[in-house]
Design a protein around this motif. Structure first.
Motif: not given
Length: 245
Positions: A61-69, A132-135, A152-166
């Motif tokens: 919110d607000p929606p992003h425009r179309k993007e490259f990969r 990130k938008s995916v067409t 749909h929309w996605v979140t890019p993740v790289r190697s070594g990224r912490i996703i969630v903590e408990l």
């Protein structure tokens, strides 16, 4: 005097046991109850008012425009969000990929179900909501007509990224199972980690690099262009030398 007498009796008993005397039977010591049941160390952590994971937005919110990969967003190691903020437990990505909204919901349902009514446990997101938008084109569509509409929309993740903590007043054995079960359902390789595991992995990588006795490393072979290997390598092989894709 009493001490010397007890020592003599003990020596006599040991000698008879060694000689195989039938008057004495071997002593059996029960060790079933001699376990290390010390309480966990006190951790100074402030529990937030809402300890459970909050739902993520499906559409930004607000929606992003179309993007490259822009595949560079999932290539290489994560250089910033690769440590545990609270120094306890979490899930770490071992490869790059994209997280959809369904993956966020899967993590949220599993961890919130584990937290339940526990008062000394809380969870925290370490990744952003899908942005990130995916067409995608519908099947049977002809070529042309410009870029397809957003699917749909996605979140890019790289190697070594912490996703969630408990975090909270808990131990590794309590959360290892739920974190591993959650990590196995992600679309890329991931594992449950603690601060000790991260420190051991860094120490192991450093020892392998310092104590390596094999001179024929991947870096030397690529830089020296042995057997014309540079024809089959790309620019990222010169940057990370086969450690990351």
């Amino acid at each position: 005097m009493a001490g010397s007498v007890s020592r003599c009796c003990l020596r006599t008993a040991l000698c008879r046991l060694i000689k195989g005397s039938s008057k004495f039977s071997p002593v059996v010591i029960q060790v079933a109850g001699l376990k290390d049941v010390r309480p966990p160390e006190e951790i100074d952590i402030t529990i937030p008012e809402k300890p459970k994971l909050k739902p993520m937005q499906k559409v930004p919110d607000p929606p992003h425009r179309k993007e490259f990969r822009n595949l560079i967003e999932i290539r290489g190691p994560e250089l910033h969000n690769n440590t545990l903020k609270h120094g306890q437990f979490g899930i770490q990505a071992l490869a790059g990929g994209y997280m959809k909204h369904g993956h966020f919901e899967m993590i949220r349902f599993g961890i919130n179900r584990y937290i339940g009514s526990k008062k000394n446990v809380f969870a925290e997101w370490r990744v952003d909501a899908p942005y990130k938008s995916v067409t995608k084109r519908p099947p049977g569509t002809r070529m042309g007509g410009g870029k397809a509409s957003i699917n749909h929309w996605v979140t890019p993740v790289r190697s070594g990224r912490i996703i969630v903590e408990l975090c909270g007043k808990l131990e590794w054995k309590e959360v290892e199972k739920i974190l591993n079960q959650t990590a196995e359902k992600l679309p890329f390789a991931a594992k449950a980690v603690s601060q000790e595991i991260i420190d051991k992995d860094l120490e192991k990588d450093w020892e392998e690099m310092v104590n390596n006795q094999n001179p024929w490393t991947f870096e030397r072979i690529v830089r020296g262009n042995y057997m014309g290997i540079q024809k089959y390598t790309g620019p990222f092989d010169f940057k990370w030398f086969d450690k990351h894709k």
